[in-house]
Design a protein around this motif. Structure first.
Motif, PDB file in Angstrom:
ATOM      1  N   SER A  76     -19.399 -30.651 -29.865  1.00  0.00           N
ATOM      2  CA  SER A  76     -18.980 -30.320 -28.321  1.00  0.00           C
ATOM      3  C   SER A  76     -17.400 -29.625 -27.675  1.00  0.00           C
ATOM      4  CB  SER A  76     -18.788 -31.778 -27.776  1.00  0.00           C
ATOM      5  OG  SER A  76     -18.332 -32.003 -26.362  1.00  0.00           O
ATOM      6  N   ALA A  78     -16.791 -29.016 -24.718  1.00  0.00           N
ATOM      7  CA  ALA A  78     -16.892 -29.164 -23.802  1.00  0.00           C
ATOM      8  C   ALA A  78     -15.687 -30.307 -23.180  1.00  0.00           C
ATOM      9  CB  ALA A  78     -17.841 -30.596 -23.236  1.00  0.00           C
ATOM     10  N   SER A  79     -14.455 -29.670 -23.003  1.00  0.00           N
ATOM     11  CA  SER A  79     -13.380 -29.888 -23.025  1.00  0.00           C
ATOM     12  C   SER A  79     -13.406 -31.147 -21.635  1.00  0.00           C
ATOM     13  CB  SER A  79     -12.231 -28.891 -22.279  1.00  0.00           C
ATOM     14  OG  SER A  79     -10.906 -29.151 -22.363  1.00  0.00           O
ATOM     15  N   ASP A  81     -15.606 -33.849 -22.096  1.00  0.00           N
ATOM     16  CA  ASP A  81     -16.298 -34.833 -21.810  1.00  0.00           C
ATOM     17  C   ASP A  81     -15.521 -35.970 -22.707  1.00  0.00           C
ATOM     18  OD1 ASP A  81     -19.172 -34.783 -21.494  1.00  0.00           O
ATOM     19  OD2 ASP A  81     -19.570 -34.930 -24.091  1.00  0.00           O
ATOM     20  N   TYR A  84     -16.195 -34.280 -27.097  1.00  0.00           N
ATOM     21  CA  TYR A  84     -15.507 -33.208 -27.007  1.00  0.00           C
ATOM     22  C   TYR A  84     -14.463 -32.962 -28.021  1.00  0.00           C
ATOM     23  CZ  TYR A  84     -11.878 -29.015 -26.949  1.00  0.00           C
ATOM     24  OH  TYR A  84     -11.077 -28.397 -26.871  1.00  0.00           O
ATOM     25  N   ALA A  94     -23.571 -30.764 -21.720  1.00  0.00           N
ATOM     26  CA  ALA A  94     -22.019 -30.361 -21.450  1.00  0.00           C
ATOM     27  C   ALA A  94     -22.431 -28.893 -22.503  1.00  0.00           C
ATOM     28  CB  ALA A  94     -21.328 -31.308 -21.752  1.00  0.00           C
ATOM     29  N   SER A  95     -21.641 -28.989 -22.347  1.00  0.00           N
ATOM     30  CA  SER A  95     -20.735 -26.995 -23.622  1.00  0.00           C
ATOM     31  C   SER A  95     -20.865 -27.481 -24.760  1.00  0.00           C
ATOM     32  CB  SER A  95     -19.745 -26.720 -22.846  1.00  0.00           C
ATOM     33  OG  SER A  95     -19.501 -24.954 -23.629  1.00  0.00           O
ATOM     34  N   HIS A  96     -21.245 -27.116 -25.231  1.00  0.00           N
ATOM     35  CA  HIS A  96     -21.563 -27.296 -26.849  1.00  0.00           C
ATOM     36  C   HIS A  96     -22.208 -25.590 -27.766  1.00  0.00           C
ATOM     37  CE1 HIS A  96     -25.499 -27.282 -26.192  1.00  0.00           C
ATOM     38  NE2 HIS A  96     -26.149 -26.508 -26.843  1.00  0.00           N
TER      39      HIS A  96
END
Length: 165
Positions: A76, A78-79, A81, A84, A94-96
């Motif tokens: 991860s 995803a700041s 999250d 993270y 989420a961004s990863h």
């Protein structure tokens, strides 16, 4: 093979460890004491090697403590999250980063303790891994030629200090 943690000293010129010098690439943002998510910088300071991941379909475990990268393994970035800057599993919206890549860059990944508390926007996924090619910068990681990374993976232990200056 070392049985106690050794210091790895990283400068703009490369990594010095166990009497050897290993050329490497650093982040395109250079070395920074005030690392932030997305700045492309390699964080200055004292870090620890906390683990090792490897692709079991491409090579044997470099050390008994190395953990396999499985299909669906992600990291991860995803700041903010809860996951993270830690390993997560697909599906993950989420961004990863995908750890099981088609290219060989993450065939071996040495993990660091950079921002292990997961503070938002401080930066994530500062790994030691294989480089694309000589002189090609990373997004903040430290990258090596495959033979040098294999040598390092076979000689390093958890807790080794990575000193970036």
């Amino acid at each position: 093979m070392i049985h106690s943690p050794a210091d790895l000293v990283l400068t703009r010129r490369g990594l010095r460890v166990l009497g050897r010098y290993l050329p490497c690439s650093i982040g395109k943002g250079g070395l920074r004491a005030d690392k932030r998510e997305g700045d492309g910088a390699t964080p200055v300071g004292e870090h620890r090697i906390t683990g090792m991941l490897y692709r079991p379909d491409r090579l044997p475990a470099p050390r008994p403590w190395a953990q396999p990268i499985r299909p669906g393994d992600l990291w991860s970035d995803a700041s903010g999250d809860p996951g993270y800057n830690s390993p997560v599993r697909a599906p993950y919206s989420a961004s990863h980063e995908v750890l099981r890549r088609a290219d060989p860059l993450y065939d071996i990944v040495l993990l660091t303790d950079w921002n292990e508390e997961g503070m938002a926007r401080r930066g994530s996924a500062i790994f030691l891994h294989q480089r694309r090619r000589a002189g090609f910068p990373t997004e903040g990681c430290v990258a090596f030629a495959r033979p040098d990374l294999l040598w390092l993976a076979r000689h390093i232990v958890p807790g080794a200090r990575l000193i970036v200056r």
